[in-house]
Design a protein around this motif. Structure first.
Motif: not given
Length: 366
Positions: A20-25, A32-33, A82-85, A104-106
């Motif tokens: 869910s955190r990477m869904w809209n990066l 495809a993503w 890392c995503l939680l931070v 989130r990318t970082i």
């Protein structure tokens, strides 16, 4: 079944959170993503259970799949942290609307870098951790006695004969009088460990090589695990004590955490320590539990492992919830407790800021 359901639930929630955190990066996520994310998450979710099932069916580790699956456990944990931070810093994207995506990318990049660091640290040789322990009442002839502690080797599917031989060489270089193995000699299948452990027989300390069982001995097939200790030339101390030299007593218990998990009781600490021969007492317990009771019963030195010091930081903070004595040296009511970070690794071949160790202890008369 309840334990398995809990583990699978946590495993599933970890994957769903990271997905869910990477869904809209990407600013404009393509089909495809998102398809790739779903496939990667599904592969990661099924990989470890599938590797375990195939290994059981084949009677041996399915090496490439198992290595990839266990490594993914560590990578997933670091991604989650890392995503939680990033979410905490940005209010889960609700108030930092302008830069939550960058955060989130970082976080994903940081998790990737930390994963590489953890793999490098996990595959390094254990460091030697030296301790000098003053023991009240230690006989003068034992002043300077050297003990080498190995713990949580987890030999078998990944850590094989060459790795064991290298650890034996490290121990031999310490010139110990006594070698102690504080549990988890084997990993998930004792049959995989049996061909690996014979190099232990090279060890010839004057007071012998002794050990206790850990929780993985129960998971890996208890009777066959006992056979692995026998093949390694390690004398087990099971809820008992023995005078291994005049005035020097060695005591040990079968693992306390596995006993609790499987409903095996019997007051093992008291059985091992009450009525033991007089003298300086060294006590082995794989899990650092019932520490105060051991101190009350007059133990001089207690050696444990099991916690791996969390293995992958910051998991140590969760481990402390169950194990207050999580790593290092403690004084408990006059008793010295040393909890090893472990000589091998469990699961992912990764360690982050928690390097593996071989403990070298020198006893001194006080």
């Amino acid at each position: 079944m309840a334990f398995l359901a809990t583990v699978l639930s946590v495993w599933t929630l970890m994957h769903l959170y990271v997905l869910s955190r990477m869904w809209n990066l990407p600013p404009t996520p393509s089909p495809a993503w998102r398809t790739g994310l779903i496939l990667a998450a599904a592969a990661g979710w099924v990989g470890f259970p599938l590797a375990m099932l195939l290994a059981r069916a084949a009677g041996r580790a399915v090496a490439p799949l198992e290595i990839a699956a266990t490594t993914w456990i560590g990578v997933l944990f670091l991604l989650l942290v890392c995503l939680l931070v990033a979410d905490l810093v940005t209010g889960f994207g609700w108030w930092a609307t302008g830069w939550w995506r960058q955060a989130r990318t970082i976080a994903v990049a940081a998790a990737g870098i930390l994963s590489v660091v953890a793999l490098v640290q996990g595959l390094r040789a254990p460091e030697i951790r030296e301790h000098v322990v003053d023991v009240k009442g230690l006989r003068p002839e034992y002043d300077g006695l050297r003990i080498a502690q190995l713990s949580d080797l987890h030999v078998g599917p990944f850590l094989k004969t060459r790795w064991v031989e290298e650890r034996i060489a490290q121990v031999e270089a310490l010139r110990p009088d006594l070698v102690l193995v504080t549990g988890d000699l084997v990993e998930q299948d004792a049959a995989l460990a049996e061909p690996v452990v014979p190099p232990f027989r090279r060890l010839r300390p004057r007071l012998g090589v002794w050990g206790v069982t850990g929780n993985h001995e129960y998971y890996a097939g208890f009777e066959r695990s006992l056979r692995a200790f026998e093949m390694a030339g390690i004398q087990l101390v099971r809820d008992a004590s023995a005078e291994i030299a005049p005035g020097l007593v060695l005591a040990g218990v079968d693992d306390l955490s596995a006993r609790r998990q499987f409903g095996i009781d019997g007051r093992p600490v008291d059985r091992a320590l009450v009525g033991r021969p007089p003298g300086t007492t060294i006590y082995m317990s794989h899990s650092p539990w019932e520490v105060a009771r051991a101190a009350e019963l007059g133990v001089n030195l207690m050696l444990s492992g099991h916690t791996h010091a969390g293995q992958i930081w910051p998991f140590i903070h969760l481990v402390r919830l169950a194990y207050p004595y999580v790593s290092g040296r403690y004084d408990v009511k006059g008793m010295t407790l040393i909890v090893s970070r472990g000589t091998g690794f469990w699961g992912p071949p990764m360690r982050l800021f928690r390097r593996s160790e071989i403990t070298a202890i020198t006893l001194r008369t006080r």
